[in-house]
Design an enzyme around this catalytic site. Structure first.
Site, mmCIF file in Angstrom:
data_model
loop_
_atom_site.group_PDB
_atom_site.id
_atom_site.type_symbol
_atom_site.label_atom_id
_atom_site.label_comp_id
_atom_site.label_asym_id
_atom_site.label_seq_id
_atom_site.Cartn_x
_atom_site.Cartn_y
_atom_site.Cartn_z
ATOM 1 N N HIS A 1 -16.355 13.942 33.040
ATOM 2 C CA HIS A 1 -16.019 12.951 32.013
ATOM 3 C C HIS A 1 -16.290 13.489 30.615
ATOM 4 C CE1 HIS A 1 -14.757 8.655 32.216
ATOM 5 N NE2 HIS A 1 -15.125 8.641 30.954
ATOM 6 N N ARG B 1 -19.792 12.922 29.120
ATOM 7 C CA ARG B 1 -20.104 11.609 28.545
ATOM 8 C C ARG B 1 -20.916 10.716 29.490
ATOM 9 N NH1 ARG B 1 -17.145 9.590 24.604
ATOM 10 N NH2 ARG B 1 -16.522 7.671 25.659
ATOM 11 N N SER C 1 -4.605 5.486 29.881
ATOM 12 C CA SER C 1 -5.976 5.012 30.023
ATOM 13 C C SER C 1 -6.006 3.559 30.482
ATOM 14 C CB SER C 1 -6.724 5.134 28.691
ATOM 15 O OG SER C 1 -8.003 4.540 28.788
ATOM 16 N N ARG D 1 -25.370 6.949 26.036
ATOM 17 C CA ARG D 1 -24.650 7.616 24.959
ATOM 18 C C ARG D 1 -25.316 7.303 23.613
ATOM 19 N NH1 ARG D 1 -18.465 6.068 26.980
ATOM 20 N NH2 ARG D 1 -18.668 6.981 29.073
ATOM 21 N N LYS E 1 -10.658 11.174 40.277
ATOM 22 C CA LYS E 1 -11.117 11.815 39.046
ATOM 23 C C LYS E 1 -12.640 11.706 38.939
ATOM 24 C CE LYS E 1 -10.283 11.773 34.026
ATOM 25 N NZ LYS E 1 -11.666 11.632 33.545
ATOM 26 N N TYR F 1 -9.674 2.137 36.625
ATOM 27 C CA TYR F 1 -11.082 1.786 36.756
ATOM 28 C C TYR F 1 -11.143 0.640 37.771
ATOM 29 C CZ TYR F 1 -13.087 4.492 32.905
ATOM 30 O OH TYR F 1 -13.538 5.495 32.109
#
Length: 427
Positions: free
Chosen positions: A323, A326, A129, A192, A299, A157
């Site tokens: 995701h 999410r 990650s 969220r 992704k 990212y």
């Protein structure tokens, strides 16, 4: 995983049962989820198990899988089976990867180190990650300690600072990544409610930013900001003091020194300001080939036209993903998206899938619908919360074991032979 992994795993568990010992992590997803919720803090459960909005995309992921039924064939010799696949020049023992999950320290200290250990034991890749809770070099070293050269990827990212992007890519190459998975669907955080209702953003507490605080370019940016910052008078509250202690605890170095220094607080704000880039576009992706020698995987692809464009710009693979539900509430389920994307790609690049994959039967369905491999997210985090590295390993080992049994019981001897004829749409 050796041939006959499913029967071997069953026998191991049943043999332990003779001695009155039951599995440390449940072998079914529903009970695994229930026990993990009891083990996690409210903040951890909200972040890891929560979804966007009303959670309809999470429901759509499961509904999409339920729309397909496996159609077993009989009277075939399935005594010898193979789960092996090839991805980017690497032979893997099963078509399964550990998905990246940010801020894993909510579930266990140095979560990424434990997950890397688990993946190395199984011989399947862990996608590190970018929002991890341990530097990638630390995780790679642990994986190599378990099994030298164990497969690993890196999730990127795309920051607003291009030099930081280049630094992260260079580190990924150096620590032995087999591929870089560029996350496209989180150029900003989705809505969220579980986190919002707790006022909890892990990164604001210094949780899940270890790839950044260990990066030389990021450290430069923070130092520049500290030098140029005007004197500030932050609001002092009990909550702010608790947050300060969390930041100091999660930053590199001694906690007492971090409480006194401005850099840890500046690092958190810097991360929040630059971690993602909403302006990211296809031209950026097309130029990525000049910036890294690694295979490039995109992704977050859900539309066939985006999959076709990914082929056109020359990337090596895509991960069909929402995701884990999410980011966008009311989005298409990943398996429904895969059903349309696989024919559009037509084998020209690798296609992986994640979001809602909980079992070996789920993986089988994904392979039948055109995926080359499936990525496991929340389940391995639940195992981590219950039993550390062993728990994460056992959850994925169980999924692989069930895949092996499902393969044989459906009349197939190789995952490479599983195709759409193995499933039927039932609704």
């Amino acid at each position: 995983m050796s041939p006959g992994a499913g029967r071997a795993r069953q026998n191991e568990i049943y043999t332990q049962g003779i001695h009155g010992r039951t599995p440390r992590v449940p072998t079914d997803h529903a009970e695994l989820e229930r026990q993990a919720r009891r083990a996690m803090s409210k903040r951890a459960w909200a972040y890891i198990a929560g979804g966007a909005g009303e959670g309809t995309t999470m429901s759509a992921n499961r509904a999409a899988l339920d729309r397909w039924a496996i159609v077993p064939r009989v009277l075939r010799d399935v005594s010898s089976r193979s789960l092996e696949i090839e991805l980017f020049g690497r032979t893997l023992p099963a078509p399964v990867l550990f998905s990246p999950v940010g801020a894993g320290a909510l579930a266990a200290h140095e979560a990424d180190v434990h997950i890397g250990h688990a993946a190395a034991e199984l011989g399947v890749p862990y996608i590190f990650s970018n929002q991890g809770s341990a530097p990638m070099e630390r995780v790679a070293a642990e994986m190599d300690r378990v099994a030298s050269g164990a497969p690993r990827w890196f999730q990127l990212y795309w920051s607003t600072d291009d030099d930081l992007v280049d630094s992260l890519l260079a580190r990924a190459e150096k620590m032995g990544a087999d591929a870089v998975a560029v996350t496209l669907d989180t150029t900003m955080l989705g809505w969220r409610p579980q986190d919002l209702n707790l006022g909890s953003l892990p990164f604001a507490r210094g949780e899940g930013i270890d790839q950044y605080t260990s990066d030389p370019r990021f450290t430069e940016i923070v130092a520049e900001r500290v030098r140029s910052a005007a004197a500030e008078r932050p609001e002092i509250t009990l909550g702010a003091i608790k947050t300060l202690f969390s930041i100091a605890r999660n930053a590199p170095g001694k906690m007492l020194d971090n409480l006194r220094a401005p850099e840890p607080r500046a690092a958190v704000q810097t991360f929040l300001d630059i971690y993602s880039r909403p302006s990211l576009n296809w031209d950026d992706v097309a130029g990525l080939r000049d910036r890294t020698s690694l295979p490039i995987v995109l992704k977050g692809v859900l539309h066939p036209d985006d999959a076709r464009q990914a082929v056109d710009v020359g990337v090596d693979g895509i991960i069909v993903s929402n995701h884990g539900g999410r980011q966008v509430d009311g989005a298409i389920g990943s398996i429904d998206a895969l059903d349309a994307i696989a024919p559009a790609v037509d084998g020209r690049i690798k296609v992986l899938v994640d979001s809602g994959i909980h079992t070996g039967a789920d993986v089988f369905k994904a392979l039948a619908l055109g995926a080359d491999a499936a990525c496991i997210g929340r389940p391995h985090m639940y195992g981590l919360a219950l039993a550390g590295a062993d728990g994460a390993r056992d959850v994925v080992a169980n999924i692989i074991a069930e895949l092996d049994l499902t393969l044989g019981l459906s009349g197939h001897t190789s995952v490479g032979d599983v195709n759409r004829d193995a499933v039927q749409r039932v609704s």
